[in-house]
Design a protein around this motif. Structure first.
Motif, PDB file in Angstrom:
ATOM      1  N   PRO A 213       2.289  10.378  10.124  1.00  0.00           N
ATOM      2  CA  PRO A 213       2.078  11.559  10.686  1.00  0.00           C
ATOM      3  C   PRO A 213       1.978  11.652  11.849  1.00  0.00           C
ATOM      4  O   PRO A 213       0.011  12.414  11.411  1.00  0.00           O
TER       5      PRO A 213
ATOM      6  N   PHE B 211       3.384  24.152   2.959  1.00  0.00           N
ATOM      7  CA  PHE B 211       4.871  24.210   3.303  1.00  0.00           C
ATOM      8  C   PHE B 211       3.740  25.752   2.130  1.00  0.00           C
ATOM      9  O   PHE B 211       3.319  26.020   1.738  1.00  0.00           O
TER      10      PHE B 211
ATOM     11  N   ASP C  39       8.627  16.564  -0.059  1.00  0.00           N
ATOM     12  CA  ASP C  39       8.961  17.211   1.179  1.00  0.00           C
ATOM     13  C   ASP C  39       7.027  16.587   1.402  1.00  0.00           C
ATOM     14  O   ASP C  39       7.364  16.258   3.125  1.00  0.00           O
ATOM     15  N   ALA C  40       5.927  17.138   1.054  1.00  0.00           N
ATOM     16  CA  ALA C  40       4.517  16.815   1.395  1.00  0.00           C
ATOM     17  C   ALA C  40       4.605  15.778   1.567  1.00  0.00           C
ATOM     18  O   ALA C  40       4.091  15.012   2.175  1.00  0.00           O
ATOM     19  N   LEU C  41       5.324  14.854   0.892  1.00  0.00           N
ATOM     20  CA  LEU C  41       5.264  13.072   0.493  1.00  0.00           C
ATOM     21  C   LEU C  41       5.696  12.616   1.828  1.00  0.00           C
ATOM     22  O   LEU C  41       4.812  12.140   2.736  1.00  0.00           O
ATOM     23  N   ARG C  42       6.629  12.855   2.602  1.00  0.00           N
ATOM     24  CA  ARG C  42       7.579  12.683   3.027  1.00  0.00           C
ATOM     25  C   ARG C  42       7.036  12.942   4.884  1.00  0.00           C
ATOM     26  O   ARG C  42       6.161  12.752   5.689  1.00  0.00           O
TER      27      ARG C  42
ATOM     28  N   ALA D 254       2.866  22.711  -2.639  1.00  0.00           N
ATOM     29  CA  ALA D 254       3.213  22.154  -2.655  1.00  0.00           C
ATOM     30  C   ALA D 254       2.309  20.718  -2.938  1.00  0.00           C
ATOM     31  O   ALA D 254       2.400  19.249  -2.760  1.00  0.00           O
TER      32      ALA D 254
ATOM     33  N   GLU E 299       7.087  19.062  -3.395  1.00  0.00           N
ATOM     34  CA  GLU E 299       6.315  18.096  -3.342  1.00  0.00           C
ATOM     35  C   GLU E 299       6.944  17.283  -2.754  1.00  0.00           C
ATOM     36  O   GLU E 299       5.963  16.700  -2.131  1.00  0.00           O
TER      37      GLU E 299
ATOM     38  N   TRP F 207       6.554   5.285  -3.405  1.00  0.00           N
ATOM     39  CA  TRP F 207       6.293   5.952  -4.184  1.00  0.00           C
ATOM     40  C   TRP F 207       6.360   6.937  -5.555  1.00  0.00           C
ATOM     41  O   TRP F 207       5.202   6.499  -6.469  1.00  0.00           O
TER      42      TRP F 207
ATOM     43  N   ILE G 236       3.703  13.534   5.029  1.00  0.00           N
ATOM     44  CA  ILE G 236       2.370  12.679   5.011  1.00  0.00           C
ATOM     45  C   ILE G 236       2.382  11.293   5.162  1.00  0.00           C
ATOM     46  O   ILE G 236       1.593  10.338   5.154  1.00  0.00           O
ATOM     47  N   GLY G 237       3.910  10.939   5.287  1.00  0.00           N
ATOM     48  CA  GLY G 237       4.359   8.760   5.463  1.00  0.00           C
ATOM     49  C   GLY G 237       4.455   8.665   4.436  1.00  0.00           C
ATOM     50  O   GLY G 237       4.196   7.638   4.354  1.00  0.00           O
ATOM     51  N   LEU G 238       4.410   9.025   3.261  1.00  0.00           N
ATOM     52  CA  LEU G 238       5.361   8.509   1.920  1.00  0.00           C
ATOM     53  C   LEU G 238       6.320   8.756   1.586  1.00  0.00           C
ATOM     54  O   LEU G 238       7.010   9.652   1.616  1.00  0.00           O
TER      55      LEU G 238
ATOM     56  N   GLY H  45       5.856   5.939   8.980  1.00  0.00           N
ATOM     57  CA  GLY H  45       4.855   6.173  10.049  1.00  0.00           C
ATOM     58  C   GLY H  45       3.906   7.201   9.555  1.00  0.00           C
ATOM     59  O   GLY H  45       3.549   8.137   8.930  1.00  0.00           O
TER      60      GLY H  45
ATOM     61  N   ARG I  93       0.350  -1.351  -0.092  1.00  0.00           N
ATOM     62  CA  ARG I  93       0.067   0.061  -0.095  1.00  0.00           C
ATOM     63  C   ARG I  93       0.940   1.245  -0.469  1.00  0.00           C
ATOM     64  O   ARG I  93       0.815   2.261   0.342  1.00  0.00           O
ATOM     65  N   LYS I  94       2.308   1.209   0.434  1.00  0.00           N
ATOM     66  CA  LYS I  94       3.288   2.408  -0.038  1.00  0.00           C
ATOM     67  C   LYS I  94       3.453   2.487  -1.003  1.00  0.00           C
ATOM     68  O   LYS I  94       4.523   3.440  -1.353  1.00  0.00           O
TER      69      LYS I  94
ATOM     70  N   TRP J  34      -3.615   6.123   4.952  1.00  0.00           N
ATOM     71  CA  TRP J  34      -3.614   5.551   6.332  1.00  0.00           C
ATOM     72  C   TRP J  34      -5.101   5.541   6.709  1.00  0.00           C
ATOM     73  O   TRP J  34      -5.089   4.871   8.611  1.00  0.00           O
TER      74      TRP J  34
ATOM     75  N   ARG K 199      -0.062   3.348 -10.332  1.00  0.00           N
ATOM     76  CA  ARG K 199       0.012   3.587 -11.667  1.00  0.00           C
ATOM     77  C   ARG K 199       1.400   3.555 -12.919  1.00  0.00           C
ATOM     78  O   ARG K 199       2.007   4.531 -13.854  1.00  0.00           O
TER      79      ARG K 199
END
Lengths: 351, 250
Positions: free
Chosen positions: B76, B82, A220-223, B86, A218, A232, A225-227, B74, A127-128, B104, A133
């Motif tokens: 968040p 941002f 950083d934004a993925l990171r 972003a 973007e 990904w 939200i835990g992805l 994990g 799922r991660k 999640w 895609r």
């Protein structure tokens, strides 16, 4: 004196200042009615140069009208306090270059490590990863590139047949054109041509897309939200190109052989049946699959390099451009290196 | 207020070179807390360290119940907006907001979409669900980014320059949204901002960073900071050119 007078003024001032050694030099503005910022910038620069040579300089005679502009530039320009930037020496340049190289190597190792870890982790937590895609990425890299792959590989077949036809005719070995075209294209030329096209299309596209995402935060934004961006974004792209490259190469093999057949018929009077019969006798299955295995490795390498360069992008739009160019160059280099290694390996394995 | 974030003797920087040293402050539960300072004072680096995107050079950050912020894949513990939003350009607005929920939760697609729509309604953009980020104005992008940051119902929100690049009316609307989030949902907000309207209007407490000293030069409510005798803080609030040689700190 205004910016339009700057060129003759600059020459005159430089000539006047050239011979000044020690002591002091006054720059007299009493004859000037107007002095604009451009002229003042030149004077500030000349004064700084004089100062470095131990000549104390001073602007004198400025009218009350000129005083504000003189004061402004004397303050902001640093006057005699400013120092020329020391030239970068060879040792420092080598040091900086080495540092940049070490930094790039560190980035590459980290990226490879994270990607390897992600690849193993995908099996545990699919799922991660954005597996959905893969088909659309494969379509972009594959279906959208089919036409150019077909045309270029057809022409490769034509070129190979034409180049060899004269020599073959000389020795009365016309039929062997099928052997030459078949083996050279399936083992070597089609995987290479397809990989070169994919470097320019998909590798560069991945670098530009991920590079833009990097500078737009973007990733950083993925990171946050835990992805994992590697999981990904990178893994689906690597998977897509590994799957698509052999398919494109196989199509390329077919059209290259057809291209050779057309030349054989028109130039060497070898009919389709004779051409195919000779082809069947000379081209082994291992010739085809070694080419396909190589092209899968090329595909993975192109996606890896494109994504890695995208992730390493810094510096806005110009950074994206630099990384895109770098991706194509690196991909071409990597393809030749991998091809060399694969040729040696397959020979050692008796393939 | 109970501290939700405790920052102790924190140093942050790039390539081992600090841009901010020995920073200590705490953020109370339910506060709107601002990080202020001129360009180059280390605001963004501090922001990135607070959300776990940069490792501190020294010192510690403690988020209550979580410890040091870590982005290790994990779920968040907080939401992040941002500066430029972003948003993922290849996804629609709805898909952007739905992404963390999809990741999640095990909800069916329809429920995920409903939750995403709810967040968009919260920021007044339910009609933009099917649009691409490229079709939105700057203010809309920021509101969608807030909706995405709020997608997993975090109790803590980090916002990087929420008002930058917006006209005063849109910036005021965004401020009103933050006040609503805080009042209705009890969300703690940590924001980096230059916008004096936001600072005075919605911020409870703030720290002021100084690029010359690489330190925090003031902490307190906006009113307290405005009354500060430190010429650098005074200059910041009065929008004046900063004095060349600072003489004191507060």
């Amino acid at each position: 004196m205004r910016i339009g007078d700057a060129a003759p003024f600059w020459r005159a001032v430089i000539d006047a200042a050239r011979d000044a050694r020690g002591g002091k030099l006054d720059i007299d503005l009493s004859g000037a009615k107007v002095v604009d910022g451009a002229i003042m910038s030149l004077l500030v620069d000349v004064r700084a140069d004089l100062d470095r040579r131990g000549v104390a300089s001073k602007i004198v005679g400025a009218s009350p009208q000129l005083a504000p502009v003189v004061e402004l530039y004397e303050t902001k320009g640093g006057g005699s306090d400013s120092e020329a930037k020391p030239a970068v020496g060879l040792v420092e340049r080598v040091g900086r270059g080495t540092g940049a190289l070490v930094d790039a190597a560190r980035h590459l190792v980290l990226f490879t490590w994270e990607l390897s870890f992600s690849a193993f982790d995908v099996l545990r937590r699919p799922r991660k990863t954005d597996l959905a895609r893969i088909p659309s990425l494969a379509e972009q890299a594959g279906a959208d590139g089919v036409s150019i792959v077909l045309v270029l590989n057809f022409l490769v077949g034509v070129i190979m047949a034409y180049q060899s036809s004269k020599a073959l005719r000389m020795y009365g070995a016309n039929a062997y054109v099928a052997d030459l075209v078949g083996i050279s294209t399936t083992r070597e030329l089609c995987p290479l041509m397809t990989a070169i096209i994919m470097s320019g299309r998909s590798g560069a596209a991945f670098a530009a897309e991920l590079g833009t995402m990097t500078v737009e935060e973007e990733l950083d934004a993925l990171r946050t939200i835990g992805l994992s961006p590697q999981r990904w974004l990178v893994l689906p792209r690597v998977a897509a190109l590994v799957l698509v490259a052999p398919v494109l190469t196989l199509l390329g093999d077919v059209v290259a052989v057809v291209g050779g057949g057309v030349v054989a018929a028109l130039s060497l009077s070898i009919g389709p049946r004779a051409y195919l019969s000779e082809l069947h006798g000379s081209v082994r299955a291992s010739d085809v699959w070694t080419g396909l295995v190589k092209s899968a490795v090329f595909g993975g390498a192109i996606a890896f390099i494109g994504c890695q360069q995208g992730f390493a992008t810094t510096g806005g739009a110009s950074g994206v451009g630099r990384r895109t160019t770098s991706t194509v160059v690196t991909c071409l280099f990597a393809i030749v290196v991998i091809d060399t290694a694969a040729t040696v390996l397959f020979r050692a394995l008796g393939r | 207020m109970t501290p939700l974030i405790e920052v102790k003797a924190l140093s942050v920087g790039w390539d081992g070179v600090p841009v901010l040293e020995h920073a200590s402050f705490d953020v109370g539960d339910g506060e709107v807390f601002a990080i202020l300072g001129r360009s180059g004072s280390g605001k963004s680096t501090l922001f990135r360290a607070l959300v776990g995107l940069e490792a501190p050079l020294d010192g510690s950050i403690d988020l209550r119940g979580v410890g040091a912020p870590r982005l290790d894949g994990g779920r968040p513990a907080f939401g992040v907006m941002f500066q430029g939003g972003a948003l993922f350009g290849s996804m629609t607005v709805g898909e952007n907001v739905a992404l963390p929920i999809e990741r999640w939760t095990t909800l069916p697609r329809r429920a995920v979409a409903a939750m995403a729509r709810g967040k968009l309604r919260l920021v007044g953009l339910e009609d933009a669900e099917d649009k691409l980020p490229s079709e939105l104005s700057g203010g809309m992008v920021k509101r969608v980014a807030i909706a995405r940051a709020m997608a997993l119902e975090p109790s803590l929100l980090f916002l990087d320059e929420p008002a930058s690049g917006l006209d005063p009316v849109t910036a005021a609307e965004l401020d009103a949204l933050l006040v609503t989030l805080r009042r209705s949902l009890g969300v703690t907000v940590v924001l980096v901002t230059h916008d004096l309207g936001s600072i005075v209007g919605i911020v409870d407490r703030a720290v002021v960073l100084d690029e010359g000293e690489k330190r925090i030069i003031g902490t307190g409510s906006p009113a307290e900071l405005e009354e500060s005798h430190d010429p650098r803080i005074h200059a910041f609030f009065a929008r004046e050119v900063e004095p060349a040689a600072p003489s004191e700190t507060s």
